[in-house]
Design a protein around this motif. Structure first.
Motif, PDB file in Angstrom:
ATOM      1  N   MET A 437      -3.500 -15.036  -0.469  1.00 29.54           N
ATOM      2  CA  MET A 437      -2.877 -14.667   0.979  1.00 29.54           C
ATOM      3  C   MET A 437      -2.819 -13.302   0.897  1.00 29.54           C
ATOM      4  SD  MET A 437       1.107 -15.405  -0.197  1.00 29.54           S
ATOM      5  CE  MET A 437       1.707 -14.290   0.870  1.00 29.54           C
ATOM      6  N   TRP A 438      -2.221 -12.612   2.115  1.00 31.44           N
ATOM      7  CA  TRP A 438      -2.087 -11.049   1.927  1.00 31.44           C
ATOM      8  C   TRP A 438      -1.214 -11.079   3.106  1.00 31.44           C
ATOM      9  CZ3 TRP A 438      -6.862 -13.736   2.570  1.00 31.44           C
ATOM     10  CH2 TRP A 438      -7.362 -13.895   4.053  1.00 31.44           C
ATOM     11  N   SER A 439      -0.720  -9.781   3.286  1.00 33.32           N
ATOM     12  CA  SER A 439       0.199  -9.616   4.507  1.00 33.32           C
ATOM     13  C   SER A 439      -0.484  -8.995   5.780  1.00 33.32           C
ATOM     14  CB  SER A 439       1.309  -8.179   4.179  1.00 33.32           C
ATOM     15  OG  SER A 439       0.209  -7.035   3.950  1.00 33.32           O
ATOM     16  N   HIS A 440      -0.004  -9.049   6.904  1.00 31.99           N
ATOM     17  CA  HIS A 440      -0.581  -8.771   8.290  1.00 31.99           C
ATOM     18  C   HIS A 440      -1.159  -7.492   8.435  1.00 31.99           C
ATOM     19  CE1 HIS A 440      -1.185  -9.784  12.491  1.00 31.99           C
ATOM     20  NE2 HIS A 440      -0.811  -8.467  12.818  1.00 31.99           N
ATOM     21  N   ALA A 445      -9.842  -3.487   2.301  1.00 29.55           N
ATOM     22  CA  ALA A 445     -10.263  -3.559   1.164  1.00 29.55           C
ATOM     23  C   ALA A 445      -9.363  -4.327   0.319  1.00 29.55           C
ATOM     24  CB  ALA A 445     -10.396  -2.178   0.697  1.00 29.55           C
ATOM     25  N   ALA A 446      -8.073  -4.352   0.830  1.00 26.28           N
ATOM     26  CA  ALA A 446      -7.000  -5.268   0.060  1.00 26.28           C
ATOM     27  C   ALA A 446      -7.223  -6.694   0.468  1.00 26.28           C
ATOM     28  CB  ALA A 446      -5.708  -4.949   0.605  1.00 26.28           C
ATOM     29  N   VAL A 447      -7.846  -7.081   1.600  1.00 23.26           N
ATOM     30  CA  VAL A 447      -8.224  -8.484   1.731  1.00 23.26           C
ATOM     31  C   VAL A 447      -9.178  -8.958   1.006  1.00 23.26           C
ATOM     32  CG1 VAL A 447      -8.667 -10.161   3.579  1.00 23.26           C
ATOM     33  CG2 VAL A 447      -7.050  -8.432   3.969  1.00 23.26           C
ATOM     34  N   GLY A 563     -20.000  -3.047   3.279  1.00 25.80           N
ATOM     35  CA  GLY A 563     -18.441  -2.756   3.024  1.00 25.80           C
ATOM     36  C   GLY A 563     -17.865  -4.194   2.873  1.00 25.80           C
ATOM     37  N   PRO A 564     -16.384  -4.068   2.826  1.00 26.98           N
ATOM     38  CA  PRO A 564     -15.557  -5.150   2.544  1.00 26.98           C
ATOM     39  C   PRO A 564     -15.777  -6.100   3.635  1.00 26.98           C
ATOM     40  CG  PRO A 564     -14.384  -3.178   2.909  1.00 26.98           C
ATOM     41  CD  PRO A 564     -15.712  -2.749   2.671  1.00 26.98           C
ATOM     42  N   PRO A 586     -18.393   0.655  -1.741  1.00 29.11           N
ATOM     43  CA  PRO A 586     -17.055   0.960  -1.350  1.00 29.11           C
ATOM     44  C   PRO A 586     -16.361  -0.256  -2.151  1.00 29.11           C
ATOM     45  CG  PRO A 586     -18.331   0.104   0.648  1.00 29.11           C
ATOM     46  CD  PRO A 586     -19.470   0.525  -0.381  1.00 29.11           C
ATOM     47  N   ARG A 587     -15.156   0.126  -2.335  1.00 33.38           N
ATOM     48  CA  ARG A 587     -14.182  -0.860  -2.853  1.00 33.38           C
ATOM     49  C   ARG A 587     -14.094  -2.167  -1.992  1.00 33.38           C
ATOM     50  NH1 ARG A 587      -9.420   2.981  -3.463  1.00 33.38           N
ATOM     51  NH2 ARG A 587     -11.078   4.554  -3.667  1.00 33.38           N
TER      52      ARG A 587
END
Length: 606
Positions: A437-440, A445-447, A563-564, A586-587
């Protein structure tokens, strides 16, 4: 070859002492003379007139058999500290370094992880690896550094048995993963795992973090359509589908009937999910009994102990009528609603009855789960059963084919560590992540980091797929496609995650001439161009590059950098020299390197 049957130098009867009687350190317990056992490991056995033997098995494992019929046994293992840095065991959680023997204690059972452990040194090589061969019985374990003796000790207290007590030992190995690999082979032969249907080897959509208990049939069907388009193979309808499933507690558990306001026609809802090509499972916690359930009065006498989760009591699985009730309830759910399986939660709550003097919980749970599997397979031969940590050890794989990480919402590190921990001793069944899960407002990169944390297992996803921004959907689509592309490598390849105390910062999966390396910290990745032709390097770190060191000779390569979100990046790399190099990645992205000088290629599995 078997050793001669050896009487222990000290033979006293172990018992389960009261808390006030337990020695503070192992050096102050009843004395027993240690004798050499294997490598630098020594042993003492405490029991009335025990005799033991050590046999080398064809796999290289050593089988320690201790004969003291009808009597409890205490086995003490001791090894010099040397350069020891960590002790891995299934209940280690975040305590992966060395602990003192006055601190290291656990009580294990079938539904609380196996009695197993691995002491290792700074190089990653192991000093002591063991596992109790019978994973069902309750066993108390004491372990840690003996300050008085400059050793690491493991004391195992096993209950009385008419059969020999058996412990598996592994000679020194280059890594924890290498040491535990033959143990998996042994458990697979002695505890044949449940068959794994194809749906268990595909990503899963779960409703839990996306909806919690606020689920409805139409909302879930919307997610099912989108999840199928992403390549998911199953949907898990989690807590909240059932009547009285509100309030985040468990006071309403026990009836396991659909909430008529949320799912007025559960079989019709299941059929709509099936129409998208997804298997359908529902969450159930069959040992829990809450006072708000309609059946509470009928079954409360069989649930005298409160659960350690809020609002419920625990049905005592040692009672035959309880086992029959649980089996009938679960079979009814699957049969009447045309389900493909169950997500079975809170089986570890049975341990509220452990050591109460009225019977071992382990054999009762083994009987319950064996009968449950058999009767579910009569209804649905390819039934899916999800189990989760801590009841995900090798003794549980005859009863479940999906082994999930313990809950760790939005924690990519915990998901990586826990799934790899489970994989170290997983037999047959596939390991699943906790729901990603993750925030909106999360960046691509965070996802990607959340998905990369679930890369070395089957990922489960729990966000509202119809509401996430397009840039996040692009990341999900790209990484699930990469996971499908490399599924055999990730699930069936030989995995080397490194040292457990370092939280597995560089994880390698190799199969044939392909190698995938996920990098989660600023570490140097060794690339042996003589061993593999293709390398997939996944950047889960906080840097926009990956440091590599090429061995086996440099050479021409073809590089593809993504890339992500899957966009191709311009990379002119055409030659990779021997020695250190920095690759621009890339991260949240990855680079695939293919060189023309084909190596030997390892074909070994996990």
């Amino acid at each position: 070859m078997p050793s001669d049957l050896a009487p222990t130098p000290s033979a006293t009867t172990p018992s389960t002492p009261a808390l006030s009687d337990v020695a503070v350190t192992t050096a102050h317990e009843a004395p027993a003379t240690l004798v050499p056992l294997l490598d630098d490991v020594s042993i003492a056995v405490l029991a009335p007139d025990p005799r033991w033997s050590l046999t080398q098995l064809p796999s290289g494992l050593r089988l320690l058999e201790i004969r003291s019929p009808g009597e409890p046994v205490e086995v003490r293992l001791s090894v010099p500290l040397g350069d020891a840095v960590g002790h891995w065991h299934p209940q280690a959680a975040w305590r992966r370094t060395l602990v003192a023997d006055w601190e290291g204690r656990s009580r294990v059972s079938l539904v609380n992880g196996p009695a197993a452990g691995c002491l290792y040194e700074h190089s990653g090589a192991t000093l002591l690896t063991f596992a109790v061969a019978e994973p069902t019985a309750e066993t108390s374990v004491r372990f840690g550094v003996s300050e008085e003796n400059d050793t690491h000790v493991v004391h195992l207290r096993m209950p009385a048995s008419p059969d020999p007590h058996r412990i598996l030992l592994v000679p020194r190995a280059p890594s924890v993963a290498a040491a535990l690999r033959p143990l998996r082979g042994w458990f697979a032969a002695t505890h044949p795992p449940m068959p794994v249907p194809e749906a268990a080897r595909r990503p899963v959509y779960s409703t839990w973090y996306a909806f919690n208990q606020d689920v409805t049939d139409t909302a879930v069907e919307t997610q099912a359509e989108r999840a199928a388009g992403l390549g998911c193979g199953a949907l898990i309808l989690d807590d909240g589908w059932q009547q009285y499933g509100n309030g985040r507690g468990y006071a309403g558990c026990g009836d396991w009937q659909p909430d008529p306001a949320k799912f007025p026609d559960l079989p019709a809802h299941v059929a709509k999910v099936h129409a998208h090509g997804l298997a359908h499972l529902v969450w159930v916690a069959p040992l829990l009994l809450g006072p708000e359930a309609d059946c509470f009065d009928a079954w409360s006498a069989c649930a005298p102990a409160p659960a350690t989760v809020p609002g419920a009591y625990v049905l005592d699985p040692r009672l035959p009528e309880v086992r029959r009730h649980i089996i009938d309830t679960c079979v009814r759910l699957v049969r009447d609603n045309h389900l493909d399986g169950l997500k079975i939660d809170f089986l570890d709550q049975a341990l509220v009855y452990a050591a109460d003097g009225t019977g071992d919980v382990g054999p009762a749970m083994a009987s319950l789960l064996a009968d449950l599997r058999r009767e579910l397979e009569e209804v649905r031969p390819d039934v899916l059963i999800e189990l989760r940590q801590p009841y995900a050890g090798p003794g549980m794989t005859p009863y479940g084919n999906m082994l999930r990480s313990f809950d760790c919402p939005a924690d990519a590190v915990a998901n990586r560590v826990r799934t790899l921990d489970t994989s170290l001793l997983a037999v047959g069944a596939v390991v699943h992540s906790d729901m990603v899960m993750w925030s909106h407002g999360a960046s691509p990169a965070a996802v990607a980091r959340q998905l990369i944390g679930a890369l070395h297992c089957v990922p489960q996803i729990s966000v509202r797929l119809d509401e996430i921004p397009p840039e996040q959907m692009a990341v999900v689509r790209f990484w699930l496609a990469r996971w499908h592309e490399h599924r055999a490598l990730l699930l069936d390849g030989r995995v080397e995650p490194g040292r457990p105390d370092e939280l597995y910062p560089v994880v390698t999966a190799a199969r044939g001439d392909a190698c995938l390396v996920s990098v989660h910290a600023d570490r140097v990745v060794t690339l042996d161009l003589a061993a593999h032709r293709t390398f997939h390097l996944v950047n889960g770190s906080d840097r926009d590059r990956i440091a590599v060191e090429v061995v086996g000779g440099g050479g021409p390569v073809r590089a593809r950098v993504h890339g992500p979100d899957g966009r191709m990046m311009n990379d002119p790399l055409t030659y990779l020299p021997e020695g250190p190099s920095l690759l621009a990645v890339p991260r949240g992205g990855l680079v695939t390197l293919t060189h023309s000088c084909r190596g030997t290629g390892s074909t070994e599995g996990p």
